[in-house]
Design a protein around this motif. Structure first.
Motif, PDB file in Angstrom:
ATOM      1  N   GLY A 177     -23.033  92.300  50.513  1.00  0.00           N
ATOM      2  CA  GLY A 177     -22.943  93.657  51.048  1.00  0.00           C
ATOM      3  C   GLY A 177     -22.349  94.628  50.064  1.00  0.00           C
ATOM      4  N   TRP A 178     -21.348  94.182  49.302  1.00  0.00           N
ATOM      5  CA  TRP A 178     -20.767  95.046  48.267  1.00  0.00           C
ATOM      6  C   TRP A 178     -21.817  95.438  47.227  1.00  0.00           C
ATOM      7  CZ3 TRP A 178     -15.910  91.495  47.323  1.00  0.00           C
ATOM      8  CH2 TRP A 178     -15.029  91.655  48.393  1.00  0.00           C
ATOM      9  N   ILE A 179     -22.635  94.476  46.819  1.00  0.00           N
ATOM     10  CA  ILE A 179     -23.660  94.760  45.816  1.00  0.00           C
ATOM     11  C   ILE A 179     -24.669  95.770  46.356  1.00  0.00           C
ATOM     12  CG2 ILE A 179     -25.560  93.752  44.499  1.00  0.00           C
ATOM     13  CD1 ILE A 179     -23.908  91.175  44.358  1.00  0.00           C
ATOM     14  N   ALA A 180     -25.123  95.553  47.598  1.00  0.00           N
ATOM     15  CA  ALA A 180     -26.080  96.488  48.191  1.00  0.00           C
ATOM     16  C   ALA A 180     -25.487  97.876  48.350  1.00  0.00           C
ATOM     17  CB  ALA A 180     -26.552  95.946  49.555  1.00  0.00           C
ATOM     18  N   MET A 181     -24.235  97.924  48.802  1.00  0.00           N
ATOM     19  CA  MET A 181     -23.595  99.214  49.004  1.00  0.00           C
ATOM     20  C   MET A 181     -23.394  99.942  47.685  1.00  0.00           C
ATOM     21  SD  MET A 181     -22.344 101.154  51.347  1.00  0.00           S
ATOM     22  CE  MET A 181     -23.128 102.438  50.424  1.00  0.00           C
ATOM     23  N   SER A 182     -22.882  99.241  46.692  1.00  0.00           N
ATOM     24  CA  SER A 182     -22.607  99.856  45.405  1.00  0.00           C
ATOM     25  C   SER A 182     -23.886 100.326  44.723  1.00  0.00           C
ATOM     26  CB  SER A 182     -21.866  98.864  44.508  1.00  0.00           C
ATOM     27  OG  SER A 182     -21.595  99.417  43.247  1.00  0.00           O
ATOM     28  N   GLY A 183     -24.907  99.461  44.700  1.00  0.00           N
ATOM     29  CA  GLY A 183     -26.163  99.852  44.078  1.00  0.00           C
ATOM     30  C   GLY A 183     -26.786 101.064  44.744  1.00  0.00           C
ATOM     31  N   GLY A 184     -26.768 101.088  46.076  1.00  0.00           N
ATOM     32  CA  GLY A 184     -27.330 102.240  46.790  1.00  0.00           C
ATOM     33  C   GLY A 184     -26.574 103.519  46.520  1.00  0.00           C
ATOM     34  N   LEU A 185     -25.223 103.448  46.511  1.00  0.00           N
ATOM     35  CA  LEU A 185     -24.430 104.646  46.261  1.00  0.00           C
ATOM     36  C   LEU A 185     -24.619 105.170  44.837  1.00  0.00           C
ATOM     37  CD1 LEU A 185     -20.918 104.259  47.940  1.00  0.00           C
ATOM     38  CD2 LEU A 185     -22.671 105.939  48.433  1.00  0.00           C
ATOM     39  N   LEU A 186     -24.628 104.261  43.870  1.00  0.00           N
ATOM     40  CA  LEU A 186     -24.781 104.689  42.478  1.00  0.00           C
ATOM     41  C   LEU A 186     -26.155 105.312  42.244  1.00  0.00           C
ATOM     42  CD1 LEU A 186     -23.119 101.667  40.632  1.00  0.00           C
ATOM     43  CD2 LEU A 186     -22.187 103.966  40.917  1.00  0.00           C
ATOM     44  N   PHE A 187     -27.191 104.738  42.852  1.00  0.00           N
ATOM     45  CA  PHE A 187     -28.531 105.315  42.709  1.00  0.00           C
ATOM     46  C   PHE A 187     -28.605 106.684  43.382  1.00  0.00           C
ATOM     47  CE2 PHE A 187     -32.812 105.980  44.422  1.00  0.00           C
ATOM     48  CZ  PHE A 187     -33.557 105.925  43.254  1.00  0.00           C
ATOM     49  N   ALA A 188     -28.075 106.779  44.609  1.00  0.00           N
ATOM     50  CA  ALA A 188     -28.130 108.044  45.339  1.00  0.00           C
ATOM     51  C   ALA A 188     -27.323 109.130  44.639  1.00  0.00           C
ATOM     52  CB  ALA A 188     -27.618 107.843  46.765  1.00  0.00           C
ATOM     53  N   ALA A 189     -26.133 108.785  44.119  1.00  0.00           N
ATOM     54  CA  ALA A 189     -25.305 109.779  43.441  1.00  0.00           C
ATOM     55  C   ALA A 189     -26.020 110.355  42.227  1.00  0.00           C
ATOM     56  CB  ALA A 189     -23.969 109.148  43.031  1.00  0.00           C
ATOM     57  N   GLN A 190     -26.734 109.516  41.494  1.00  0.00           N
ATOM     58  CA  GLN A 190     -27.483 110.029  40.346  1.00  0.00           C
ATOM     59  C   GLN A 190     -28.609 110.958  40.782  1.00  0.00           C
ATOM     60  OE1 GLN A 190     -28.116 107.120  36.902  1.00  0.00           O
ATOM     61  NE2 GLN A 190     -27.823 105.755  38.646  1.00  0.00           N
ATOM     62  N   ARG A 191     -29.276 110.616  41.860  1.00  0.00           N
ATOM     63  CA  ARG A 191     -30.340 111.482  42.360  1.00  0.00           C
ATOM     64  C   ARG A 191     -29.770 112.832  42.794  1.00  0.00           C
ATOM     65  NH1 ARG A 191     -34.652 111.715  41.390  1.00  0.00           N
ATOM     66  NH2 ARG A 191     -35.788 111.742  43.368  1.00  0.00           N
ATOM     67  N   PHE A 192     -28.563 112.823  43.392  1.00  0.00           N
ATOM     68  CA  PHE A 192     -27.946 114.068  43.856  1.00  0.00           C
ATOM     69  C   PHE A 192     -27.594 114.995  42.690  1.00  0.00           C
ATOM     70  CE2 PHE A 192     -26.137 111.505  47.668  1.00  0.00           C
ATOM     71  CZ  PHE A 192     -27.390 111.499  48.252  1.00  0.00           C
TER      72      PHE A 192
END
Length: 491
Positions: free
Chosen positions: A386-401
């Protein structure tokens, strides 16, 4: 940066004291009582979110009031938030006290009584921290952090030795009372039993998104402990807490960097409204954490089992989980600076929904695993996914933002996780090699040899860190500039 440095230095001292005190306390109390104490602390951590965001609203809206000299309005808002929190947590404390007869053992009832007392003091302590932050008195906050930790470690260990769990709880409550008194005494805040409903609503509106993000983050990081204590009991909680023992120390640099990046991002967006200007500082912050974290991961892999082997033999069942955690903690470290990007881009609802969804799936999987005989390592492995999924999703989304295209953003997330994969391969190989050489795991010689080999393995990452960020070169240049100039030749 100077204010953050003061607070970070105090946090470092506090963490080191907590490491020493935690090891000794775990040995004095034993796994069962230590698990009850950590459960009380876990409940205390979540109780800070019961103000519906009003305290975060004070943090967000009151610094400008203090800067403009509107001290009266600042005090009215802070008092509204404080007494609202006191009311809510007071009701929870009464409920906990009323439920005390339902607990099976005397130790559990002592833990419940201690939790009720902590809940009554907690709003004053947390609002004391908030008002010092609002007034930018970070030095005072650092003093409180260090002195309170010293009280809990020195007096608390003596109390634990003579009075057990009751002594630990009593010292914790007294240290919070002292901290709250000191912080209010050295601030411009004045306590007044007044609550303004319009001001309270405004505080909740401005602070709720921040609190929602913090709460979902805490749920993601603590859901495993909730499952452990509710399904496997207090003794398993004691083992599991020792497995995660090094997390506060490992989070010190990432969280301090998060504070610095938060200030920088708020400044850039506040002045220009352009979120794309935040991309360089965000990307560099994640890169610096990704390249420097494997060194601390190895310190946890070799260091905590050594502490268990030398001083805490009763906690030997936690060693496999310690080693697994040293790898799986990486996503928690690299995602720290993504949260401010989510807040300023006004995507808190989307991020919170993602975090809650990941947490719910992991909680269901963990509960199922424990029902079918899964132990600490199984729970940690599920939570780590869950940590990996959460971290990967947040890092990808933050870059898109901040304006990064989809494919480059995805490629960069993959590169950020490469150090974790390298550590996951290197640490077991070093462990196996040392065992084959005749060294015994859990001994000082094993930890020193493993640490030396792991440090050599991390050198390429430090070289890459210097080339990408230039952090080491910057610090050396800063030290040279601060060196006093030679005296002038007056002859």
């Amino acid at each position: 940066m100077a204010d953050t440095g003061k607070l970070s230095a105090a946090s470092a001292v506090s963490h080191l004291l907590n490491v020493f005190g935690g090891v000794v306390l775990a040995g004095i109390l034993g796994p069962a009582l230590y698990g009850i104490w950590k459960t009380v602390q876990l409940a205390q951590e979540f109780s800070g979110f019961l103000n519906a965001g009003s305290m975060s609203g004070v943090n967000r809206t009151c610094p400008a009031l203090v800067s403009r000299g509107r001290i009266g309005e600042y005090r009215r808002r802070a008092n509204s938030s404080l007494w609202f929190s006191v009311l809510l947590l007071g009701l929870v404390a009464l409920a906990v006290a009323a439920a005390m007869p339902l607990f099976d053992t005397a130790a559990e009832r002592i833990g419940a009584a201690g939790l009720a007392a902590i809940l009554l003091v907690h709003p004053f302590f947390t609002h004391g921290e908030t008002v010092l932050s609002v007034e930018k008195s970070f030095g005072r906050r650092g003093i409180v952090l260090v002195v309170q930790t010293l009280m809990r470690v020195t007096v608390g260990l003596l109390a634990a030795w003579f009075f057990g769990l009751a002594g630990v709880v009593g010292v914790a409550v007294l240290s919070m009372v002292w901290g709250a008194w000191y912080m209010f005494r050295h601030s411009r805040m004045r306590l007044a039993l007044r609550v303004s409903a319009p001001r309270l609503r405004k505080l909740v509106r401005s602070g709720f998104p921040i609190t929602a993000m913090d709460l979902t983050e805490r749920l993601l990081m603590n859901a495993d402990r909730i499952v452990i204590v509710s399904v496997l009991g207090a003794e398993a909680m004691g083992f599991y807490q020792l497995a995660l023992f090094a997390l506060p120390v490992m989070m010190l640099v990432p969280f301090s960097l998060r504070q610095v990046v938060t200030t920088d991002v708020f400044d850039k967006v506040g002045q220009t409204g352009d979120l794309t200007l935040c991309e360089p500082v965000f990307a560099k912050s994640v890169t610096s954490i990704a390249l420097s974290s494997p060194f601390l991961m190895g310190a946890t892999w070799f260091g905590v089992p050594m502490l268990i082997g030398l001083f805490l033999g009763d906690y030997a069942p936690a060693v496999p989980a310690v080693m697994l955690f040293s790898i799986l903690c990486f996503p928690l470290l690299v995602m720290q600076t993504a949260f401010v990007i989510v807040v300023v881009s006004r995507r808190v609802r989307h991020a919170a929904a993602w975090m809650i969804g990941v947490t719910a799936v992991c909680a269901l999987a963990r509960t199922t695993a424990t029902r079918f005989g899964g132990g600490l390592s199984a729970v940690l492995a599920i939570h780590g996914a869950g940590w990996i999924a959460m971290s990967g999703g947040l890092l990808f989304a933050a870059q898109r933002f901040v304006g990064v295209a989809g494919r480059p953003a995805l490629r960069r997330v993959g590169l950020w996780f490469v150090p974790m994969l390298l550590a996951a391969l290197e640490l077991p190989l070093v462990q196996a090699g040392l065992v084959r050489s005749g060294l015994v795991p859990g001994t000082l010689s094993f930890a020193l040899a493993g640490g030396a080999v792991h440090t050599l393995a991390c050198l390429p990452l430090f070289v890459l860190l210097e080339r990408r960020i230039g952090g080491l070169g910057f610090l050396l240049a800063l030290l040279r500039r601060r060196r006093p100039a030679p005296p002038a030749n007056r002859s």
